[in-house]
Write an enzyme that holds these catalytic residues in place. Structure first.
Site, PDB file in Angstrom:
ATOM      1  N   VAL A 268       0.828  -1.199   0.000  1.00  0.00           N
ATOM      2  CA  VAL A 268       0.000   0.000   0.000  1.00  0.00           C
ATOM      3  C   VAL A 268       0.869   1.258   0.000  1.00  0.00           C
ATOM      4  O   VAL A 268       0.661   2.182  -0.786  1.00  0.00           O
ATOM      5  CB  VAL A 268      -0.920  -0.021   1.244  1.00  0.00           C
TER       6      VAL A 268
ATOM      7  N   THR B   7      -5.394  -0.595   6.687  1.00  0.00           N
ATOM      8  CA  THR B   7      -6.748  -0.956   7.114  1.00  0.00           C
ATOM      9  C   THR B   7      -6.734  -1.094   8.633  1.00  0.00           C
ATOM     10  O   THR B   7      -6.045  -1.951   9.172  1.00  0.00           O
ATOM     11  CB  THR B   7      -7.142  -2.285   6.451  1.00  0.00           C
TER      12      THR B   7
ATOM     13  N   GLU C 188      -7.391   2.411   1.584  1.00  0.00           N
ATOM     14  CA  GLU C 188      -7.048   2.091   0.191  1.00  0.00           C
ATOM     15  C   GLU C 188      -7.932   0.956  -0.298  1.00  0.00           C
ATOM     16  O   GLU C 188      -8.372   0.128   0.493  1.00  0.00           O
ATOM     17  CB  GLU C 188      -5.565   1.733   0.075  1.00  0.00           C
TER      18      GLU C 188
ATOM     19  N   LEU D 168      -6.884  -0.859  -3.209  1.00  0.00           N
ATOM     20  CA  LEU D 168      -6.054  -1.365  -4.315  1.00  0.00           C
ATOM     21  C   LEU D 168      -6.120  -2.873  -4.413  1.00  0.00           C
ATOM     22  O   LEU D 168      -6.045  -3.558  -3.405  1.00  0.00           O
ATOM     23  CB  LEU D 168      -4.590  -0.999  -4.072  1.00  0.00           C
TER      24      LEU D 168
ATOM     25  N   CYS E 178      -5.827  -9.433   2.153  1.00  0.00           N
ATOM     26  CA  CYS E 178      -6.909  -8.576   2.660  1.00  0.00           C
ATOM     27  C   CYS E 178      -8.152  -9.320   3.102  1.00  0.00           C
ATOM     28  O   CYS E 178      -8.567  -9.196   4.254  1.00  0.00           O
ATOM     29  CB  CYS E 178      -7.302  -7.555   1.598  1.00  0.00           C
TER      30      CYS E 178
ATOM     31  N   LYS F 240      -7.935 -11.580   6.283  1.00  0.00           N
ATOM     32  CA  LYS F 240      -7.596 -10.791   7.474  1.00  0.00           C
ATOM     33  C   LYS F 240      -8.717  -9.826   7.836  1.00  0.00           C
ATOM     34  O   LYS F 240      -9.097  -9.694   9.001  1.00  0.00           O
ATOM     35  CB  LYS F 240      -6.299 -10.034   7.155  1.00  0.00           C
TER      36      LYS F 240
ATOM     37  N   ARG G  36       0.292 -15.115   0.254  1.00  0.00           N
ATOM     38  CA  ARG G  36      -0.435 -15.082   1.526  1.00  0.00           C
ATOM     39  C   ARG G  36      -1.842 -15.692   1.381  1.00  0.00           C
ATOM     40  O   ARG G  36      -2.599 -15.280   0.513  1.00  0.00           O
ATOM     41  CB  ARG G  36      -0.506 -13.655   2.063  1.00  0.00           C
TER      42      ARG G  36
HETATM   43  C1  UDX Z   1      -8.736  -6.941  -2.327  1.00  0.00           C
HETATM   44  C2  UDX Z   1      -9.763  -5.869  -2.729  1.00  0.00           C
HETATM   45  O1  UDX Z   1     -10.268  -6.141  -4.042  1.00  0.00           O
HETATM   46  C3  UDX Z   1      -9.153  -4.488  -2.645  1.00  0.00           C
HETATM   47  O2  UDX Z   1     -10.134  -3.510  -2.936  1.00  0.00           O
HETATM   48  C4  UDX Z   1      -8.615  -4.311  -1.230  1.00  0.00           C
HETATM   49  O3  UDX Z   1      -8.049  -3.066  -1.066  1.00  0.00           O
HETATM   50  C5  UDX Z   1      -7.603  -5.392  -0.898  1.00  0.00           C
HETATM   51  O4  UDX Z   1      -8.218  -6.651  -1.063  1.00  0.00           O
HETATM   52  P1  UDX Z   1      -6.738  -8.236  -3.528  1.00  0.00           P
HETATM   53  O5  UDX Z   1      -6.675  -9.044  -2.250  1.00  0.00           O
HETATM   54  O6  UDX Z   1      -5.482  -7.705  -4.087  1.00  0.00           O
HETATM   55  O7  UDX Z   1      -7.716  -6.978  -3.310  1.00  0.00           O
HETATM   56  O8  UDX Z   1      -7.372  -9.174  -4.648  1.00  0.00           O
HETATM   57  P2  UDX Z   1      -8.771  -9.400  -5.353  1.00  0.00           P
HETATM   58  O9  UDX Z   1      -8.599  -9.238  -6.799  1.00  0.00           O
HETATM   59  O10 UDX Z   1      -9.854  -8.628  -4.713  1.00  0.00           O
HETATM   60  O11 UDX Z   1      -8.981 -10.955  -5.075  1.00  0.00           O
HETATM   61  C6  UDX Z   1      -9.052 -11.492  -3.755  1.00  0.00           C
HETATM   62  C7  UDX Z   1      -9.278 -12.984  -3.775  1.00  0.00           C
HETATM   63  O12 UDX Z   1     -10.597 -13.287  -4.218  1.00  0.00           O
HETATM   64  C8  UDX Z   1      -8.360 -13.761  -4.713  1.00  0.00           C
HETATM   65  O13 UDX Z   1      -7.965 -14.955  -4.065  1.00  0.00           O
HETATM   66  C9  UDX Z   1      -9.225 -14.061  -5.920  1.00  0.00           C
HETATM   67  O14 UDX Z   1      -8.822 -15.210  -6.617  1.00  0.00           O
HETATM   68  C10 UDX Z   1     -10.570 -14.241  -5.264  1.00  0.00           C
HETATM   69  N1  UDX Z   1     -11.703 -13.999  -6.172  1.00  0.00           N
HETATM   70  C11 UDX Z   1     -11.936 -12.747  -6.637  1.00  0.00           C
HETATM   71  C12 UDX Z   1     -12.546 -15.049  -6.528  1.00  0.00           C
HETATM   72  O15 UDX Z   1     -12.353 -16.206  -6.127  1.00  0.00           O
HETATM   73  N2  UDX Z   1     -13.611 -14.773  -7.347  1.00  0.00           N
HETATM   74  C13 UDX Z   1     -13.882 -13.529  -7.817  1.00  0.00           C
HETATM   75  O16 UDX Z   1     -14.886 -13.371  -8.535  1.00  0.00           O
HETATM   76  C14 UDX Z   1     -13.009 -12.479  -7.457  1.00  0.00           C
END
Ligand code: UDX
Length: 438
Positions: free
Chosen positions: A11, A122, A150, A152, A262, A265, A330
């Protein structure tokens, strides 16, 4: 604006580099001197598309610098962002705020009156209040504390920062609102909506957003199970409901469960906040349970596809990172899957385009292949765990030739079942009807 960014993790580094790119003067601080030395030499501590070039160009223009010297970075700043880690505390699931409070105590020694302290990490509801109390105890009164969570996504972090769906600012006074508006002014030109609200509301908004997305994923994963039992296709169900604007098409991909830094947690931390407040959050609690179980169940799926026993079998695994375009391991669904298969006596040959180095720290007894085809070679089955783009257009006939057993387990529904079957593969997707589930 002169900005100090404390913490150069995901972040902090992305936010710092993007603020510098807006034209602000940013100093990023971290206690890890090896990381700072690396950054000063242009070496990124994380793999994120576009980050290296963004850091380099802003550092060359003199707008972005890196240091371990927190007082030096803070003393001339108009805004100090706190972007240190808030990991899950051992034992109780709550966010561990040690790094946040340590940073606040340290910056309190040098901060100028009128500086705005902003939490970007967060943090649980009420953390802004606690920061204010610490600052007061240190004798500082003319300080504003704001929350600016954030949103992101790893792998798309720079684009998300520069084209956000919204900017959430929790600020209790006009000065901090003005400073944050000024910092984000370049984004208003792109008409990014800004929500200015109370600090506690902003803190909760972040948790509510991530919890809701986690709910969506667990919901579609349970619907996928139902599709398998009643011979329906979850891809079409997701499309059929997602075209309804009230539901929305995103985050409805069934798969092996969510991972990352994210969702796991933040859902736990939200539950902890709710516990402390004496309010039950049954939907989020169940979502966490559904997801934990889902990740565990993936082993049985692969074992089932191989006829009920994997002892002595060789299994190719495509993708180890928790999602594409990152090397982050993670809470990755690959971890319980790979470990479970190894425990049951399988030999694993895994390939991930960038996460190998991180994965080597997590797994023992796993062979690493140099590409997808090498992972398939002589294997009894190939399992797609992470949907990297380069796994989307594999030569399936070649894969079928290389595989000893012709089994493709596609935990991300990347392939069209008919196409895979006509290449000579026995295909197992997720939630794609009884026939294909076998
Ligand atoms: C997430 C949030 O999207 C972001 O806004 C926040 O700030 C941080 O957490 P991130 O953890 O980087 O971001 O990944 P993201 O693309 O949201 O995917 C999270 C998990 O969900 C992944 O394991 C992904 O494979 C899974 N996922 C996502 C699914 O299984 N199905 C989906 O339709 C979308």
């Amino acid at each position: 604006m002169r900005i100090a960014m404390i913490g150069t993790g995901y972040v902090g580094l992305v936010s710092g580099a993007c603020f510098a790119d807006f034209g602000h003067q940013v100093t990023c601080v971290d206690k890890d001197s090896a990381k700072i030395e690396g950054l000063n030499a242009g070496v990124m501590p994380i793999w994120e598309p576009g980050l290296e070039a963004l850091v380099r160009s802003n550092a060359e223009r003199g707008r972005l610098s890196f240091t371990t010297d927190l007082p030096e970075a803070v003393k001339s700043a108009e805004a100090v962002f706190i972007a240190v880690g808030t990991p899950t505390r051992r034992g109780d699931g709550h966010a561990d705020l040690t790094f946040v409070f340590d940073a606040v105590r340290e910056l309190a020694m040098v901060i100028r009156p009128g500086t705005v302290v902003v939490t970007k990490s967060t943090v649980p509801v009420g953390t802004g209040d606690q920061i204010e109390t610490i600052l007061r105890e240190e004798g500082i009164t003319d300080i504003s504390v704001a929350s600016n969570p954030e949103f992101l996504r790893e792998g798309a972090a720079i684009a998300d920062f520069k084209h956000p769906d919204r900017i959430v600012v929790g600020a209790e006074d006009a000065h901090s609102q003005d400073v944050l508006r000024e910092i984000y002014r370049p984004l208003f030109l792109n008409r990014a909506p800004i929500l200015i609200t109370g600090r506690r509301t902003a803190e909760l908004t972040k948790y509510a957003a991530n919890a809701f997305l986690a709910v969506k994923i667990s919901f579609i994963n349970e619907i996928a199970d139902l599709c398998e039992a009643v011979d329906a296709d979850v891809q079409d169900v997701a499309r059929g409901i997602g075209l309804d604007n009230r539901i929305g098409a995103k985050f409805l991909h069934a798969g092996p469960g969510y991972g990352g830094s994210c969702f796991p947690k933040d859902t736990l931390a939200l539950l902890k906040t709710a516990d402390l407040a004496g309010v039950d959050q049954r939907i989020v609690r169940t979502t966490v349970e559904v997801n934990d179980r889902r990740k565990e169940q993936m082993v049985e799926r692969v074992v089932g596809a191989l006829g009920g026993d994997v002892a002595g079998k060789r299994i190719g695994v495509l993708g180890l990172a928790f999602k594409p375009n990152t090397d982050d391991m993670r809470e990755a669904p690959s971890i319980p899957l790979v470990n479970g298969l190894v425990e049951r006596g399988a030999t694993l040959s895994a390939f991930d385009p960038v996460a190998r180095e991180q994965a080597e720290k997590v797994f023992t007894g796993v062979e690493f292949a140099n590409d997808a085809y090498a992972a398939a070679e002589r294997s009894d089955a190939l399992v797609i765990v992470t949907e990297w783009d380069e796994f989307r257009a594999l030569d399936l006939e070649r894969i079928a030739e290389l595989l000893k057993g012709k089994v493709l387990v596609d935990l991300r529904n990347v392939y069209d079942p008919d196409e895979a079957e006509s290449a000579g593969l026995t295909y197992y997707g997720v939630g794609r009807g009884r026939i294909l589930h076998r």
